[in-house]
Write a protein that holds these residues in place. Structure first.
Motif, PDB file in Angstrom:
ATOM      1  N   HIS A   1     -82.518 -10.022  68.873  1.00 31.24           N
ATOM      2  CA  HIS A   1     -82.489 -11.240  68.068  1.00 31.24           C
ATOM      3  C   HIS A   1     -81.022 -11.466  67.727  1.00 31.24           C
ATOM      4  N   SER A   2     -80.403 -12.411  68.429  1.00 37.55           N
ATOM      5  CA  SER A   2     -78.955 -12.558  68.352  1.00 37.55           C
ATOM      6  C   SER A   2     -78.574 -14.036  68.394  1.00 37.55           C
ATOM      7  N   THR A   3     -77.545 -14.380  67.644  1.00 37.83           N
ATOM      8  CA  THR A   3     -77.043 -15.750  67.712  1.00 37.83           C
ATOM      9  C   THR A   3     -76.360 -16.000  69.062  1.00 37.83           C
ATOM     10  N   ASN A   4     -75.890 -14.943  69.716  1.00 37.68           N
ATOM     11  CA  ASN A   4     -75.239 -15.078  71.012  1.00 37.68           C
ATOM     12  C   ASN A   4     -76.249 -14.995  72.160  1.00 37.68           C
ATOM     13  N   LEU A   5     -77.140 -14.010  72.112  1.00 35.91           N
ATOM     14  CA  LEU A   5     -78.066 -13.784  73.219  1.00 35.91           C
ATOM     15  C   LEU A   5     -79.394 -14.514  73.066  1.00 35.91           C
ATOM     16  N   GLY A   6     -79.712 -14.950  71.880  1.00 37.95           N
ATOM     17  CA  GLY A   6     -81.015 -15.573  71.643  1.00 37.95           C
ATOM     18  C   GLY A   6     -82.044 -14.530  71.239  1.00 37.95           C
ATOM     19  N   ASP A   7     -83.302 -14.933  71.230  1.00 37.53           N
ATOM     20  CA  ASP A   7     -84.408 -14.036  70.881  1.00 37.53           C
ATOM     21  C   ASP A   7     -85.205 -13.740  72.145  1.00 37.53           C
TER      22      ASP A   7
ATOM     23  N   LEU B   1     -79.141 -10.265  81.636  1.00 39.28           N
ATOM     24  CA  LEU B   1     -79.898 -11.518  81.683  1.00 39.28           C
ATOM     25  C   LEU B   1     -79.322 -12.614  80.779  1.00 39.28           C
ATOM     26  N   TYR B   2     -78.897 -12.251  79.555  1.00 40.13           N
ATOM     27  CA  TYR B   2     -78.662 -13.281  78.543  1.00 40.13           C
ATOM     28  C   TYR B   2     -77.275 -13.307  77.899  1.00 40.13           C
ATOM     29  N   TYR B   3     -76.455 -12.290  78.087  1.00 42.34           N
ATOM     30  CA  TYR B   3     -75.170 -12.242  77.396  1.00 42.34           C
ATOM     31  C   TYR B   3     -74.256 -13.370  77.856  1.00 42.34           C
ATOM     32  N   HIS B   4     -73.467 -13.886  76.960  1.00 43.51           N
ATOM     33  CA  HIS B   4     -72.403 -14.822  77.347  1.00 43.51           C
ATOM     34  C   HIS B   4     -71.283 -14.769  76.323  1.00 43.51           C
ATOM     35  N   ASP B   5     -70.082 -14.867  76.816  1.00 47.35           N
ATOM     36  CA  ASP B   5     -68.877 -14.962  75.998  1.00 47.35           C
ATOM     37  C   ASP B   5     -67.864 -15.758  76.819  1.00 47.35           C
ATOM     38  N   PRO B   6     -66.646 -15.925  76.358  1.00 47.45           N
ATOM     39  CA  PRO B   6     -65.689 -16.754  77.119  1.00 47.45           C
ATOM     40  C   PRO B   6     -65.354 -16.226  78.523  1.00 47.45           C
ATOM     41  N   THR B   7     -65.583 -14.925  78.790  1.00 43.41           N
ATOM     42  CA  THR B   7     -65.193 -14.387  80.099  1.00 43.41           C
ATOM     43  C   THR B   7     -66.362 -13.955  80.977  1.00 43.41           C
ATOM     44  N   SER B   8     -67.585 -13.857  80.432  1.00 42.96           N
ATOM     45  CA  SER B   8     -68.707 -13.396  81.250  1.00 42.96           C
ATOM     46  C   SER B   8     -70.008 -14.069  80.831  1.00 42.96           C
ATOM     47  N   GLU B   9     -70.951 -14.061  81.766  1.00 44.45           N
ATOM     48  CA  GLU B   9     -72.212 -14.753  81.528  1.00 44.45           C
ATOM     49  C   GLU B   9     -73.341 -14.041  82.267  1.00 44.45           C
TER      50      GLU B   9
END
Length: 170
Positions: A20-26, A96-104
């Motif tokens: 449960h993450s603001t970055n990765l979602g639920d 599956l779900y991680y994202h940041d400015p350099t990876s997705e």
């Protein structure tokens, strides 16, 4: 054990992953697995193991992973051995779900699968000296790695269709 020289190992397990993450979602997923292995020793020279594992995930179809291995002492110093096995890895929630400015991550990744075959010779010499030689053939499908299209694009989780490795290790 079944006898002094033969043992049966078995079990079952269940897991649940959630984030449960603001970055990765639920996201939540579960899995169950059952496994068994029969291990036997004979004539103080031969060892043999056969095993199987079945894993079932909610979001991914089940996967059967067999294995078989054997070893035989040629004499008190040399052992001949070999094995064949199947491996399986479901993508992590990060894949599956991680994202940041350099990876997705990529939500449509397929699970990794592999077959491994190897054979070898072990030598146990005097004064704790030992050596081994192994020949192996590893075939992997849908390997998950991070790749990018250009030096300025983000790294994206991607399935690599097929990798094959044939080699010798000593």
């Amino acid at each position: 054990g079944i006898s002094n020289n033969t043992h049966l190992f078995y079990g079952a397990e269940g897991y649940s992953d959630s984030i449960h993450s603001t970055n990765l979602g639920d996201h939540t997923r579960g899995r169950v697995a059952a496994y068994a292995a029969l291990d036997t020793r004979a004539l103080k020279r031969l060892s043999f193991n056969i095993g199987a594992r079945e894993e079932v995930y909610r979001s991914v179809q089940g996967q059967f992973s067999p294995s078989v291995s054997a070893g035989f002492w040629l004499n008190s110093h040399l052992k001949l051995r070999g094995n064949v096995s199947h491996a399986f890895r479901v993508p992590s929630l990060t894949d599956l779900y991680y994202h940041d400015p350099t990876s997705e991550g990529s939500p449509n990744l397929r699970p990794e699968r592999a077959w491994d075959m190897e054979g070898g010779l072990d030598w146990n010499g005097p004064r704790h000296l030992h050596g081994d030689l192994t020949v192996f053939d590893l075939s992997e499908k849908d390997v998950i790695d991070y790749m990018r299209d250009s030096p300025t694009s983000v790294w994206r989780a991607t399935n690599i269709d097929q990798l094959a490795f044939l080699g010798v290790e000593s």
